[in-house]
Motif scaffolding. Structure first.
Motif, mmCIF file in Angstrom:
data_model
loop_
_atom_site.group_PDB
_atom_site.id
_atom_site.type_symbol
_atom_site.label_atom_id
_atom_site.label_comp_id
_atom_site.label_asym_id
_atom_site.label_seq_id
_atom_site.Cartn_x
_atom_site.Cartn_y
_atom_site.Cartn_z
ATOM 1 N N ALA A 166 41.848 54.308 45.608
ATOM 2 C CA ALA A 166 41.680 53.037 44.905
ATOM 3 C C ALA A 166 42.116 53.190 43.454
ATOM 4 O O ALA A 166 41.705 54.128 42.766
ATOM 5 C CB ALA A 166 40.227 52.588 44.967
ATOM 6 N N VAL A 167 42.963 52.267 42.997
ATOM 7 C CA VAL A 167 43.432 52.280 41.616
ATOM 8 C C VAL A 167 43.113 50.934 40.979
ATOM 9 O O VAL A 167 42.983 49.915 41.655
ATOM 10 C CB VAL A 167 44.945 52.573 41.527
ATOM 11 N N TYR A 168 43.013 50.948 39.669
ATOM 12 C CA TYR A 168 42.628 49.736 38.946
ATOM 13 C C TYR A 168 43.279 49.753 37.575
ATOM 14 O O TYR A 168 43.331 50.801 36.909
ATOM 15 C CB TYR A 168 41.101 49.692 38.803
ATOM 16 N N LEU A 169 43.815 48.609 37.167
ATOM 17 C CA LEU A 169 44.350 48.446 35.818
ATOM 18 C C LEU A 169 43.319 47.656 35.027
ATOM 19 O O LEU A 169 43.067 46.481 35.303
ATOM 20 C CB LEU A 169 45.694 47.715 35.852
ATOM 21 N N ALA A 170 42.699 48.308 34.062
ATOM 22 C CA ALA A 170 41.476 47.796 33.443
ATOM 23 C C ALA A 170 41.757 47.107 32.117
ATOM 24 O O ALA A 170 41.509 47.674 31.048
ATOM 25 C CB ALA A 170 40.467 48.926 33.255
ATOM 26 N N HIS A 171 42.284 45.905 32.203
ATOM 27 C CA HIS A 171 42.296 45.032 31.031
ATOM 28 C C HIS A 171 42.444 43.593 31.506
ATOM 29 O O HIS A 171 42.682 43.328 32.688
ATOM 30 C CB HIS A 171 43.386 45.417 30.021
ATOM 31 N N ALA A 172 42.262 42.642 30.591
ATOM 32 C CA ALA A 172 42.125 41.243 30.974
ATOM 33 C C ALA A 172 43.398 40.650 31.565
ATOM 34 O O ALA A 172 43.336 39.647 32.270
ATOM 35 C CB ALA A 172 41.690 40.421 29.759
ATOM 36 N N LYS A 173 44.544 41.254 31.314
ATOM 37 C CA LYS A 173 45.816 40.708 31.806
ATOM 38 C C LYS A 173 46.401 41.566 32.921
ATOM 39 O O LYS A 173 47.609 41.545 33.164
ATOM 40 C CB LYS A 173 46.812 40.613 30.649
ATOM 41 N N ALA A 174 45.562 42.300 33.613
ATOM 42 C CA ALA A 174 46.053 43.221 34.635
ATOM 43 C C ALA A 174 46.834 42.514 35.725
ATOM 44 O O ALA A 174 47.813 43.043 36.252
ATOM 45 C CB ALA A 174 44.881 43.992 35.245
#
Length: 891
Positions: free
Chosen positions: A300-308
């Motif tokens: 599992a991967v995640y891009l952690a900012h409001a505009k991901a």
């Protein structure tokens, strides 16, 4: 499991059970008397089920199990905090005075207590947990353990409370408990945590196996020494990597992360960057590394900012996992289809592991430093944030980029990460030794770190000029250090020269230096000065020979700008044949692998000056730089933005002083004075550390005539830093308390929910409030469209006002966000701007079916790219971004 099974015992109270009349009547018939909801009135708010559950659990542990009240409170607080905020002492006191909310007084009081205890007994028996009730009676439970237990219960509660996974009224055949759990778990299908194993490879072999190194290349000394130090340290802890720009610090950190994960059992990795743009640039580097790790199923991967969602790679991952999270029959056709959604292992943006509260639980994530700093801010569901970080190796890049306000939060977060024994890797090209010592002290804690502190201080005195420098430390152990050999092939001699702050002088200089071609980078400290210089340079060189880059572009244009810079000026860029000038703000300062023949920069703090110089002759172009124009084969940096003739000392322009303050700029000039005034050469990377330590040290710098003014500026900066620290303290999490101290009051006077979009007090960055808008265009016929020049089919898409726009149009508009500049930072200007923008609210867009646009503010440009807002005239074009001028008096 026992804490999860018992956490909702507070629902077995009159204050909770009275909410549904029919069910409450059935309870009354069994002797559980209670008032109705109207009779309780607002008093019910004194007994939320978490708080009520904490008191009932404590009483059960004391009366039934013989625990002390203090020991019971350490465990029962998990129930009290399972809705995101542990109760405060005042809340507990108030509820203890209102026994009627927990049990109706009189004849049924004992009946209520018997039922509550019966439920707790049943949970204990069902789990076979009776034996566990003995040993903890004398345990002083550390606060970090209490936090993680709370986080685990919250996560389990969210899963078990999902009616799609656990239907209240299953329509198919009755199922046993085990079948329901298996069905839900199959429907959720969380990827397993990372189980790293110590790679049996030498440092050079490991770097070659995990990264796509160019043919014939070898790892840099910094990378090899970082791997060795990670293996040889007595315990994984904090590793600080200080090395020049372009030395492969990121790759070194990821290799260290794999080793630390294998040694500690960490189940993932989080990489923190200063900005959304730098996080976006890091995301493909992280996924490329993950693709080279030994395969072990989905990750599992995640891009952690409001505009991901606007990042193309991450958006593609989200689109690939659009399945509904719901219970499945693993033996039936639905289960087979579910398993067929993915063939083989890979990287997935798991649907359940998204969003600002759950996303960080994904095993691997890249995002802004804010997501780390939020762990030091008193905010709702903080335990879940701690749970996410406590299971990872944390990598923090560009650590020098934090001001006093952010450092206050960072030090507190490090103290908690040290208490969790979370491995942390910090990267910087230009780190003051005082900052390094403060970070080490914070991570090691105030008691166990005493020995490490003393060793680290001694080490710093002996190796103040050591560079590159690796420092590894763990609580309870003295630091280990390495001084890797500098890469001689990357040594660059730079000539520094002062340049008058005059656009005519800048234009004449560039015309002369670029007469035979070449590429120059001009960095100015404010966007207004960037645009001012670009206008004059275009008059001399033509529009096509001048590129502008700054932060005042909509997101899609900003990404296009970055891609264009890398395509032309990156390591393999197709550099322009004729002369070309890039005029940029601080966006060109870091995290962009671009290379120029000549640099002109306004004076800034010395660490940032060195970062900017890292864009000068960054890559070797031919033998002896022979591929560059003859007059540009020697690296030269011209320093502008200063009245060099001013007395008693050079005077920076006001705009630079407003950005960086009056202290760091003269310190920077003084540290560089031998190069600026006497023509002494500057050698990179050899001189980096000495310059940074001098500029950020306490000793006087510069000619004697400067001393009085610099002393005044230093005192001004000290007061400003103290004010920032004081502001940060208001909502900063307390330090880790001694074992046995309950989490009661842990988040008192907190800020509620936070994310990286909210301004004001809920932020971990200091500064004026700002306003973000989406930018669209109003055509002559009155219709609305996305900006017409957007590429990849996103430009000129219709935005109907009577219905929800098409998904691709809504997505394109959402990706056209822009943060309004400092002109709109004053509260009265923001308020006026919001009022005017709210007049453009389109009701058809304010629906959950259009999450990209719901609640957002839209700035409408006319066909010439112009608009008026809050007394300012705005103009936007894809080449220059946003310009702002007064349109009249601001009320």
């Amino acid at each position: 499991m026992w804490l999860a099974a018992t956490h909702d015992i507070g629902k077995a109270t009159p204050a909770f059970a009275c909410q549904v009349d029919g069910l409450a009547d059935r309870m009354r018939e069994t002797g559980l008397a209670m008032r109705d909801q109207k009779q309780f009135g607002e008093d019910r708010r004194l007994a939320p089920n978490g708080l009520a559950g904490q008191l009932i659990l404590q009483e059960w542990l004391v009366l039934r199990r013989g625990w002390t009240h203090r020991t019971a409170g350490q465990w029962a607080v998990v129930a009290g905090g399972h809705h995101g905020v542990p109760p405060g002492h005042g809340q507990l006191h108030d509820l203890e005075l209102r026994e009627d909310l927990l049990r109706t007084p009189g004849a049924s009081e004992q009946r209520w207590r018997a039922v509550q205890f019966e439920l707790l007994d049943a949970c204990t028996d069902a789990l076979g947990a009776d034996r566990l009730m003995v040993a903890p009676r004398n345990v002083k439970l550390p606060q970090p353990v209490q936090v993680l237990l709370t986080g685990i219960v919250i996560m389990a509660d969210w899963i078990a409370s999902n009616p799609d996974l656990f239907p209240y009224f299953p329509e198919d055949r009755p199922r046993s408990e085990e079948e329901r759990i298996d069905s839900a778990w199959a429907g959720l299908r969380l990827p397993p945590a990372w189980t790293a194993e110590e790679p049996g490879l030498e440092a050079a072999e490991l770097m070659a196996a995990r990264f796509d190194l160019p043919p014939g290349s070898a790892p840099r000394p910094v990378q090899e020494d970082a791997v060795r130090l990670a293996r040889e340290s007595p315990a994984p802890g904090l590793l600080v990597i200080e090395a020049p720009m372009g030395e492969g610090k990121t790759e070194a950190a990821l290799a260290v992360a794999e080793i630390f994960a294998a040694r500690t059992g960490a189940g993932g990795c989080y990489v923190a960057l200063p900005t959304r743009a730098t996080a976006n640039a890091m995301f493909p580097r992280l996924t490329a590394w993950l693709d080279h790790l030994p395969a072990e199923g989905d990750r599992a991967v995640y891009l952690a900012h409001a505009k991901a969602a606007l990042n193309d790679e991450y958006a593609g991952m989200m689109a690939a996992d659009r399945r509904r999270i719901a219970a499945v029959d693993s033996d039936g056709p639905q289960g087979a289809g579910h398993r067929a959604l993915r063939k083989g292992a890979g990287l997935i943006a798991h649907q359940w592991l998204r969003g600002r509260k759950k996303g960080m639980l994904a095993s691997f994530a890249v995002g802004t430093i804010d997501q780390v700093l939020f762990a030091g801010l008193k905010n709702r569901h903080l335990a879940l944030r701690h749970l996410a970080l406590a299971g990872k190796v944390v990598v923090i890049d560009e650590v020098h980029a934090n001001d006093a306000y952010m450092k206050t939060y960072l030090e507190r977060v490090l103290s908690w990460l040290g208490a969790y024994r979370v491995p942390v890797v910090m990267l910087s090209a230009t780190l003051p030794s005082a900052t390094r010592r403060a970070l080490v002290r914070a991570y090691c804690g105030t008691t166990e770190g005493t020995q490490a502190e003393a060793h680290e201080e001694t080490h710093d005195e002996r190796h103040e000029t050591g560079y590159p420098l690796l420092t590894a430390v763990a609580p309870g152990h003295p630091p280990s250090t390495r001084r890797p050999a500098a890469d001689a092939s990357r040594r660059t001699t730079v000539r520094l020269e002062p340049l008058d702050d005059d656009l005519a002088a800048l234009t004449d200089l560039l015309a002369s230096e670029l007469a035979d071609g070449g590429c120059a980078l001009v960095i100015r400290n404010t966007v207004d000065r960037v645009l001012e210089a670009a206008e004059r340079l275009r008059e001399r060189f033509g529009d096509e020979a001048v590129t502008v880059a700054h932060a005042r572009f909509v997101d899609l244009d900003r990404a296009r700008k970055d891609d264009g810079l890398l395509a032309r000026f990156g390591p393999d860029g197709d550099r322009p044949r004729g002369p070309h000038v890039v005029v940029a703000s601080q966006v060109a300062e870091q995290s962009l692998d671009v290379d120029f023949d000549l640099l002109v920069t306004e004076l800034c703090p010395v660490d940032l000056m060195l970062q900017r110089m890292g864009r000068l002759h960054r890559h070797r172009r031919g033998e002896g730089q022979s591929a560059r124009p003859p007059r540009l084969r020697t690296a030269r940096c011209l320093v502008a933005g200063v009245d060099w003739a001013a007395r008693p000392q050079p005077l920076p322009v006001k705009s630079s002083a407003s950005v960086y303050g009056r202290h760091h700029l003269p310190r920077s000039a003084a540290a560089l004075w031998p190069q600026l005034a006497q023509g002494s050469p500057l050698t990179l990377p050899d001189d980096i550390n000495a310059l940074v330590q001098r500029a950020y040290g306490d000793e006087p710098l510069g000619p004697p005539a400067w001393s009085e003014a610099m002393a005044g500026a230093a005192e001004e900066q000290r007061l400003a830093d103290a004010a920032q620290t004081a502001r940060a303290e208001v909502f900063r999490l307390d330090e880790v308390r001694r074992p046995g101290r309950s989490l009661v009051g842990w988040l008192d006077a907190g800020v509620g929910d936070v994310d990286d979009q909210r301004p004001g007090r809920a932020q971990v960055r200091d500064g004026d409030e700002s306003l973000e808008v989406m930018v669209a265009m109003r055509c002559a016929d009155g219709g609305l469209t996305t900006l017409p020049w957007l590429d990849r089919g996103r430009g000129g898409l219709p935005l109907p006002t009577e219905t929800v726009p098409a998904w691709n149009a809504a997505q394109a508009l959402a990706a056209s966000s822009l943060r309004l500049p400092y002109h709109f930072s004053k509260p009265w200007v923001i308020d006026r701007a919001i009022r005017e923008l709210e007049e453009l609210y389109i009701p058809a867009w304010q629906v959950k079916e259009c999450p990209q646009l719901d609640g957002e503010l839209v700035l409408l440009l006319d066909e010439d790219g112009r608009a008026e807002l809050a007394g300012f005239a705005l103009e936007y074009n894809p080449n220059d971004g946003l310009t702002v001028h007064p349109a009249g008096p601001v009320r």
